[in-house]
Design a protein around this motif. Structure first.
Motif, PDB file in Angstrom:
ATOM      1  N   MET A   1       0.847  -1.191   0.000  1.00 42.15           N
ATOM      2  CA  MET A   1       0.000   0.000   0.000  1.00 42.15           C
ATOM      3  C   MET A   1       0.875   1.231   0.000  1.00 42.15           C
ATOM      4  O   MET A   1       1.625   1.493   0.902  1.00 42.15           O
ATOM      5  CB  MET A   1      -0.853  -0.161   1.225  1.00 42.15           C
ATOM      6  N   SER A   2       0.841   1.912  -1.071  1.00 37.00           N
ATOM      7  CA  SER A   2       1.747   3.040  -1.175  1.00 37.00           C
ATOM      8  C   SER A   2       0.994   4.328  -0.961  1.00 37.00           C
ATOM      9  O   SER A   2      -0.220   4.359  -1.013  1.00 37.00           O
ATOM     10  CB  SER A   2       2.385   3.035  -2.555  1.00 37.00           C
ATOM     11  N   GLY A   3       1.745   5.381  -0.740  1.00 32.82           N
ATOM     12  CA  GLY A   3       1.117   6.680  -0.571  1.00 32.82           C
ATOM     13  C   GLY A   3       0.308   6.998  -1.816  1.00 32.82           C
ATOM     14  O   GLY A   3       0.669   6.655  -2.920  1.00 32.82           O
ATOM     15  N   THR A   4      -0.809   7.641  -1.602  1.00 26.00           N
ATOM     16  CA  THR A   4      -1.672   7.933  -2.733  1.00 26.00           C
ATOM     17  C   THR A   4      -1.265   9.251  -3.361  1.00 26.00           C
ATOM     18  O   THR A   4      -1.304  10.274  -2.720  1.00 26.00           O
ATOM     19  CB  THR A   4      -3.130   8.034  -2.266  1.00 26.00           C
TER      20      THR A   4
ATOM     21  N   GLU B   1     -11.376   7.279  -3.808  1.00 28.89           N
ATOM     22  CA  GLU B   1     -10.863   6.891  -2.513  1.00 28.89           C
ATOM     23  C   GLU B   1      -9.717   7.812  -2.126  1.00 28.89           C
ATOM     24  O   GLU B   1      -8.786   8.039  -2.900  1.00 28.89           O
ATOM     25  CB  GLU B   1     -10.356   5.450  -2.568  1.00 28.89           C
TER      26      GLU B   1
ATOM     27  N   ASP C   1      -0.892  16.681  -3.345  1.00 32.87           N
ATOM     28  CA  ASP C   1       0.432  16.308  -2.931  1.00 32.87           C
ATOM     29  C   ASP C   1       0.458  15.673  -1.548  1.00 32.87           C
ATOM     30  O   ASP C   1       1.408  15.818  -0.818  1.00 32.87           O
ATOM     31  CB  ASP C   1       1.298  17.586  -2.899  1.00 32.87           C
ATOM     32  N   ARG C   2      -0.585  15.010  -1.197  1.00 32.61           N
ATOM     33  CA  ARG C   2      -0.536  14.350   0.105  1.00 32.61           C
ATOM     34  C   ARG C   2      -0.066  12.912  -0.080  1.00 32.61           C
ATOM     35  O   ARG C   2      -0.339  12.275  -1.077  1.00 32.61           O
ATOM     36  CB  ARG C   2      -1.880  14.413   0.814  1.00 32.61           C
ATOM     37  N   ASP C   3       0.669  12.440   0.901  1.00 30.47           N
ATOM     38  CA  ASP C   3       1.251  11.112   0.777  1.00 30.47           C
ATOM     39  C   ASP C   3       0.512  10.046   1.574  1.00 30.47           C
ATOM     40  O   ASP C   3       0.993   8.956   1.733  1.00 30.47           O
ATOM     41  CB  ASP C   3       2.717  11.152   1.218  1.00 30.47           C
ATOM     42  N   ALA C   4      -0.634  10.360   2.125  1.00 28.10           N
ATOM     43  CA  ALA C   4      -1.404   9.334   2.820  1.00 28.10           C
ATOM     44  C   ALA C   4      -2.853   9.473   2.412  1.00 28.10           C
ATOM     45  O   ALA C   4      -3.396  10.568   2.380  1.00 28.10           O
ATOM     46  CB  ALA C   4      -1.273   9.497   4.333  1.00 28.10           C
ATOM     47  N   ALA C   5      -3.476   8.355   2.091  1.00 23.08           N
ATOM     48  CA  ALA C   5      -4.874   8.411   1.667  1.00 23.08           C
ATOM     49  C   ALA C   5      -5.778   8.617   2.875  1.00 23.08           C
ATOM     50  O   ALA C   5      -5.469   8.210   3.984  1.00 23.08           O
ATOM     51  CB  ALA C   5      -5.248   7.126   0.946  1.00 23.08           C
ATOM     52  N   GLU C   6      -6.878   9.261   2.637  1.00 29.80           N
ATOM     53  CA  GLU C   6      -7.823   9.580   3.705  1.00 29.80           C
ATOM     54  C   GLU C   6      -8.726   8.378   4.010  1.00 29.80           C
ATOM     55  O   GLU C   6      -8.947   7.533   3.162  1.00 29.80           O
ATOM     56  CB  GLU C   6      -8.645  10.777   3.209  1.00 29.80           C
ATOM     57  N   ALA C   7      -9.215   8.317   5.243  1.00 25.80           N
ATOM     58  CA  ALA C   7     -10.095   7.216   5.629  1.00 25.80           C
ATOM     59  C   ALA C   7     -11.427   7.335   4.910  1.00 25.80           C
ATOM     60  O   ALA C   7     -11.952   8.424   4.748  1.00 25.80           O
ATOM     61  CB  ALA C   7     -10.340   7.238   7.137  1.00 25.80           C
ATOM     62  N   PRO C   8     -11.981   6.197   4.517  1.00 26.03           N
ATOM     63  CA  PRO C   8     -13.308   6.252   3.914  1.00 26.03           C
ATOM     64  C   PRO C   8     -14.280   6.818   4.946  1.00 26.03           C
ATOM     65  O   PRO C   8     -14.193   6.481   6.125  1.00 26.03           O
ATOM     66  CB  PRO C   8     -13.649   4.791   3.624  1.00 26.03           C
TER      67      PRO C   8
END
Ligand SMILES: Cc1cc2nc3c(=O)[nH]c(=O)nc-3n(C[C@H](O)[C@H](O)[C@H](O)COP(=O)(O)OP(=O)(O)OC[C@H]3O[C@@H](n4cnc5c(N)ncnc54)[C@H](O)[C@@H]3O)c2cc1C
Ligand code: SF4
Ligand code: SF4
Ligand code: SF4
Lengths: 801, 422
Positions: free
Chosen positions: B1-4, B20, B33-40
């Motif tokens: 799972m990589s940064g989104t 997502e 430019d964010r490196d972490a995906a947000e919670a659903p």
């Protein structure tokens, strides 16, 4: 200034157009002028040509030569009567007129009331698309000596009482920050339904705010746009003594306003310690002083009148004497009043405790203004400081806690950390950056000071046989996490403080002081791109930039828990302090031990742990025997070792869940379970990072398990909850993705267990937890997480739940 | 799972299907430019802002202001709308309690009826004694009822509305603690006052003797929805509210636009002493009671809050007592008493009121029915009294995207994020 300003209705304009007595100027974008059409006969002078749109911070007036060219191309003569309009309600057209006036335009200046919309409101009128092709003129622009511009000193004088200062921004902006003493008149207040209000209504509005024809009037906004509209309106109404502050609030905030001087502020607070305490301070200085106190390490708690005090330890280093002082201060002053539980304020820690943070600071709560002078006196005596521990300044410099100890270290960072700290401490200029500014320096090869999440992170590198650092810029966790960018820049240890200054200067010039949502340095790095950023940075530095030949970071170390050998053959012990919290008396006791057994030094790690260095063999054995080490063990269970939390709901205004006690309870329970399940020995540390809310104070993005407080609600109940993500690993520049939202908080331990079991069953031999989470799909991980046992009804509404 | 990295995301955005990890419709620079995906399911104030406030659907009920646990939402004084004043922690509570987004208000009405409703709600035509009736809009019933309860010590005060001194016809929330206060606040104000979001502030100013006051909250049905929903979950902001009184309502107005409309009829707002809307007619009278204007209320459509079109709760079903003019003769108020709390308040104040029971409130039900049908035809989502109480962001987007009520990008300059702790 001689040019006359008036506001003209569309119908009067129509009449004048027929007699062809005016030049009409359209300030919208050129494309709109061409494609959508314009008022017949109008020439196009787009606003982005006479204002610099790329910068919210710079002065807005164009160079006179540029402006002259622009007007010449538009076929305008200095004596023409000009009518300007746009589609933004007026400010940009007004801005155009103002600019012309400042540069000596001689004809009359008219603003179209209501702009293009008002013109088009009458169905008989229409757009024209045919554009005139005017012959160029020899327009000359020179700044008038008597231009109504006023500079900072002028505004300061105005504030002192010789003029009415008017804030033309929205009420919300005015509430947020303003020039002291300014009255509020939003530019749109002068309008109703987009058109200028009736003269009586306007006069009333102005009179209510003390704006009269006898007064000098000084206008400001953020970017000298909105004030232009108010300026033209006032001149139209016959107010003559109107001036404007071109630098506007942006400049005001940036300048070294005395109320933001940390040294001055500290002196003021000391004064109130002896004279009336909190209430007197707030009465005299206003509530907004509470925001500024961060600059000297004081955060107002959610319990009114009490503060969290943050003490900085550059590079995590404290002498035993300093550590003892901190411990004693916590033990004595970090005590809750009876109404908040007194000695029983916290079920686990009682009272008088402190917290080690992930940035090598120490925090303690319940500090009162009345006690602060005494605390600072004691701090001064041992060389401690709380200054710039918080606020928009160069924060505590994080350093590798094993600096000078580690056998593989290449550069001793201590002098570097010290120089950077000293250079910026108490410096009024750098105390007021657009936003906080975080620096870390690592000397070992394991990036233990976490360069990836700093505004500036330095890790070891070599160039032509010289040892130094490579710089990464623009990392951070909150508001959209970003891993710092490598800008391929080598610096020698002696250049580091110059580099920090260059970066801070760049930040001051380019960062936005107003849009606090997007003004961490990383937004600038993202905007420029790493290469352009490097170029720009070089223009601020007083040394030439070089590239490193080789970078030396091999690995990433999570923590320093346990007994480790030093380069000199002695040992250092990393003690695990679960969640970083410890009694003040215990901290003092530990400092005594460091004094008696070690070399009188204690270090704080970026994992909220503590390290005691320089132990000869006997001393090491003696230390390991100490009862204090049962609680703060060098050999804890994996969950206890890996737990990191922020302050949480106990003291934080934002915290949604309580963090510290919960985490300690969970860690114990989970360690027992790991023991039973037979997985305890497979893991050194299982890192559960829990933040009380979605601010990233506990760095949840770096944990094996990242948690942040939430609430959930179904048809009948609501309660506290957490978002969960898996597999953060700074060593590989991996942040967690948030996988599942709103897990009821009491279900979290079960989810952790289920996940660990799945890892145990599914992972391939030798595969780390992070690797496993990366090769398992998010969908599968979600399923593992959500297949959880039924939950009990949540407890709601309890004080610390 | 990589940064989104949104730029690398393969799933191209489709209307109604948020990607997502990438939320919102505006270009929030924080989201790039964010490196972490947000919670659903993660919801921030910004989502509420875009879906409701920027989309011009906000009905100014102040439920979000009251709901936010970190007091991050304030009230923009000029617009009378919610605005972010401090850091938002993304806890989603504002969304959860907003009747225009996360709160399925019809489900809430159904649940409160089941949980708190009397077997048989009672409907009356009522009129207070002359002073209260004089001060009141219709029969002065609310004024008299609350005055009785305060004087009997049942209530410590009531959150009502009064015309502001500085702007004609613009209401503001006030805490009335005496009969005099209430008489002064009698009569209807046709714009929202955000009273639910100001209770703390009003209490702090009022200096009541008790720390644990019992207040009445008077307001439009939507405000009562928010207040009673917070109460159903034992949320603190609802603690002081002991009685809710809903003013029956087909729509409320945007103050500026209302004035502009009046001016377009050549009525000077300063000269207007009172407005009244009944039977489809808007009447403005001056201080002597002479009519300045009588016009079809439809002519004022453009001044109404657009979010009101989605409201099917004319009578204010969640309230202990609802009051309106419909179905009663001039000079009387129609009151529906719906809960035990309402009943005991009503009985307590009975001596101050002349009441006649209305056995079959046909006019009231007719208007309510018309209003409900109209709302259902406009509401982009399904009107479902049995659906779950919460509406997720994704469901909202599915129903609203592509309609003229879809989320509008946020103007980032409006968001002032403060940071405190880290
Ligand atoms: C926006 C709005 C629309 C309405 N539409 C209708 C309608 O279509 N049909 C109908 O039958 N009735 C409608 N009413 C209700 C009606 O106007 C009267 O309020 C009601 O009949 C009670 O009259 P009364 O004389 O008993 O109350 P009063 O004795 O006048 O007491 C009313 C109380 O409500 C308070 N109040 C007034 N306006 C507000 C407000 N905006 N927010 C909070 N508190 C307020 C006052 O301060 C006062 O305390 C509406 C009311 C409002 C505010
Ligand atoms: S913190 Fe406040 S504004 Fe943010 S989501 Fe929660 S309730 Fe809404
Ligand atoms: S409708 Fe109510 S809850 Fe929703 S945003 Fe507006 S004021 Fe807040
Ligand atoms: S019509 Fe409905 S939404 Fe509008 S003010 Fe009245 S109760 Fe609120």
């Amino acid at each position: 200034m001689s040019a006359a300003f008036s506001i003209i209705s569309p119908s009067r304009l129509e009449a004048r157009l027929e007699s062809d007595l005016v030049t009409v100027v359209d300030v919208r974008e050129e494309r709109e002028y061409e494609e959508l059409g314009h008022i017949p006969g109008a020439v196009s002078v787009p606003a982005d040509r006479f204002r610099d749109p790329s910068s919210v911070a710079d002065g807005e007036l164009p160079a006179p030569g540029e402006f002259a060219t622009l007007l010449s191309e538009a076929g305008i003569d200095r004596t023409d009567d000009l009518v300007a309009y746009g589609d933004d309600g007026g400010p940009l057209a007004a801005r155009f007129l103002l600019t012309a006036a400042v540069y000596g335009h001689e004809g009359s200046l008219f603003l179209v009331d209501g702009g293009l919309d008002a013109w088009l409101a009458d169905a008989d009128r229409s757009h024209a698309t045919a554009s005139p092709s005017p012959a160029p003129t020899d327009y000359e622009a020179t700044l008038r000596d008597d231009a109504p511009l006023i500079d900072r000193e002028g505004v300061e004088a105005a504030v002192e009482g010789d003029a009415v200062v008017v804030d033309t921004r929205t009420a919300a902006e005015y509430e947020q920050s303003r020039i002291p003493g300014a009255v509020h008149l939003e530019w749109t207040d002068l309008l109703a339904d987009g058109r200028l209000r009736g003269e009586d209504a306007l006069e009333d509005l102005l009179a209510e705010r003390g704006i009269t024809r006898d007064e000098r009037i000084v206008l400001y906004c953020n970017t000298a746009r909105r004030l232009s509209h108010t300026f033209v309106t006032l001149r139209h109404l016959g107010y003559e003594a109107v001036e404007f502050y071109e630098g506007s609030l942006t400049d005001w905030v940036r300048a070294e306003a005395p109320e933001w001087d940390p040294v001055e502020l500290q002196a003021q607070v000391r004064h109130y310690a002896a004279n009336g305490g909190f209430e007197a301070m707030v009465d005299d200085l206003g509530e907004d002083v509470l925001g500024r106190l961060k600059l000297i390490g004081l955060y107002h708690q959610k319990q009114r009148g009490y503060f969290m005090l943050r003490t900085r330890a550059p590079g995590g280093r404290l002498t035993a004497e300093q550590a003892r002082t901190i411990g004693e201060v916590a033990n004595e002053f970090a005590r809750a009043p009876a109404e908040y539980g007194g000695p029983e304020q916290n079920p686990v820690f009682g009272d008088g405790y402190l917290d080690a943070t992930t940035r090598q600071d120490i925090q303690m709560h319940w500090i009162e203004i009345a006690d602060i002078a005494e605390i600072w006196d004691r701090y001064d005596a041992v060389g401690l400081s709380t200054m710039q521990a918080c606020g928009n300044s160069v924060r505590n410099v994080v350093g590798c806690p094993a600096a000078g100890l580690d056998p593989d270290e290449t550069v001793d960072i201590e002098p570097v950390v010290e120089r950077v700290s000293q250079r910026f401490l108490g410096d009024r200029h750098y105390a007021n950056l657009p936003r906080k500014f975080k620096v870390s320096v690592t000397g070992c090869c394991e990036d233990c000071a976490r360069s990836g999440i700093q505004d500036l992170g330095l890790t070891p590198a070599r160039k032509d046989g010289r040892e130094g650092f490579v710089a990464r810029v623009g990392g951070g966790l909150s508001d959209g996490p970003r891993v710092a960018s490598d800008i391929d820049l080598f610096v020698e240890p002696e250049q580091v403080d110059d580099l920090v200054a260059a970066l801070a200067d760049l930040f001051i010039d380019h960062g936005s002081y107003l849009d606090t949502a997007v003004n961490r340095l990383r937004f600038l790095v993202a905007e420029f791109g790493p290469e352009k950023f490097r170029e720009e940075l070089e223009s601020y530095a007083d040394f030439a930039f070089e590239e490193p030949d080789e970078t030396l970071t091999m690995d990433y170390r999570g923590d320093h828990v346990g007994v480790h050998e030093q380069a000199d053959g002695r040992s250092y012990v990393g003690l695990n302090v679960p969640t970083g919290r410890m009694g003040g008396d215990e901290f003092a006791e530990l400092s005594e031990l460091a004094n008696d057994l070690g070399d009188g030094e204690v270090r704080l790690t970026p994992n909220q742990n503590i390290l005691v260095p320089h132990l000869a063999n006997d001393d090491l054995a003696a230390l390991l025997e100490e009862p204090l080490l049962e609680r703060y063990s060098p050999d804890p269970g994996p969950f206890t070792r890996g737990i990191v939390t922020c302050t949480g709901r106990e003291f934080c205004n934002y915290g949604i869940i309580e963090t510290k006690n919960r985490a300690i309870r969970w860690a114990r329970e989970l360690d027992d379970w790991a023991e039973e399940a037979g997985i305890a020995d497979d893991h050194e540390a299982i890192r559960v990072h829990m933040s009380g809310c979605s601010a990233s104070c506990a760095q949840p993005q770096l944990g094996d398990f990242g948690l942040r407080g939430e609430v959930y609600r179904d048809d009948y109940d609501s309660g506290r909850a957490a978002d969960l993500g898996l597999g953060g690993d700074l060593g590989n520049d991996e942040f967690i993705d948030w996988l599942v939202g709103k897990i009821p908080i009491d279900d979290v331990p079960a989810v952790v267990k289920a996940t660990m079991c799945a890892y145990d069953a599914d992972s391939e031999a030798g595969e780390s937890f992070t690797e496993w989470t990366r090769h398992t799909s998010n969908a599968d991980l979600r399923e593992i997480i959500t297949e959880r046992p039924a939950r009990d009804a949540p407890a709601i509404g309890t004080e610390v739940s | 799972m990589s940064g989104t990295d949104p730029s690398k995301a393969t799933n191209v955005p489709k209307p109604g299907v948020p990607r997502e990890g990438v939320k919102g419709v505006g270009e929030d620079p924080r989201e790039q430019d964010r490196d972490a995906a947000e919670a659903p399911g993660k919801i921030w104030f910004r989502d509420l802002d875009e879906a409701v406030i920027e989309a011009d659907r906000c009905i100014q009920c102040a439920s979000c202001v009251a709901a936010c646990p970190s007091d991050s939402i304030g009230i923009d004084e000029d617009e009378g709308r919610p605005t972010l004043v401090k850091m938002c922690t993304g806890c989603s509570r504002c969304w959860d309690f907003c009747p225009r987004s996360g709160l399925r208000y019809e489900r809430h009405l159904e649940l409160t009826r089941e949980e708190r409703g009397l077997e048989q709600p009672a409907t009356y035509a009522a009129r207070a004694d002359d002073t209260a009736a004089e001060a009141g809009q219709d029969g002065g019933v609310v004024t008299a009822l609350l005055a009785e309860l305060i004087e009997a010590g049942e209530l410590d005060g009531a959150v009502v509305a009064r015309e502001r001194e500085d702007e004609p016809l613009r209401g503001e929330a006030v805490l009335a603690t005496s009969r005099e206060d209430l008489l002064e606040a009698g009569g209807s104000i046709y714009n929202q006052t955000m009273g639910l979001g100001k209770i703390d502030e009003l209490l702090a100013e009022a200096d009541l003797e008790t720390d644990d006051p019992d207040l009445a909250l008077v307001g439009t049905p939507c405000m009562v929805q928010g207040a009673t929903a917070l109460d159903r979950y034992d949320h603190e902001p609802a603690d002081p509210i002991a009685l809710t009184v809903a003013l029956m309502c087909t729509r409320s107005f945007e103050h500026d636009r209302l004035l502009a409309r009046l001016e377009s009829f050549d009525v000077d707002p300063e000269a207007v002493d009172g407005l009244d809307i009944s039977d489809g007619t808007l009447r403005a009278v001056d201080a002597d009671g002479d009519a300045l204007l009588e016009a079809d209320v439809d002519a004022f459509d453009a001044a109404g809050l657009r979010g009101c079109d989605e409201c099917a709760d004319f009578v204010g079903e969640a309230a202990d007592i609802s009051v309106g003019s419909v179905g009663s003769p001039d000079g009387s108020t129609t009151a529906v008493v719906r809960t035990e709390a309402g009943e005991s308040a009503w009985n307590r104040a009975a001596s101050a009121l002349e009441t006649t029971a209305i056995d079959s409130p046909d006019a009231l039900e007719g208007l309510a029915e018309w209003n409900r049908r109209r709302a259902e035809s406009i509401l982009p989502r399904a009107f479902d009294r049995e659906g779950s109480i919460g509406i997720t962001y994704e469901h909202h987007r599915e129903a609203y995207d592509g309609t003229d009520r879809e989320p509008e990008p946020l103007n980032p300059a409006r968001v002032h994020q403060y940071e405190e702790w880290c």
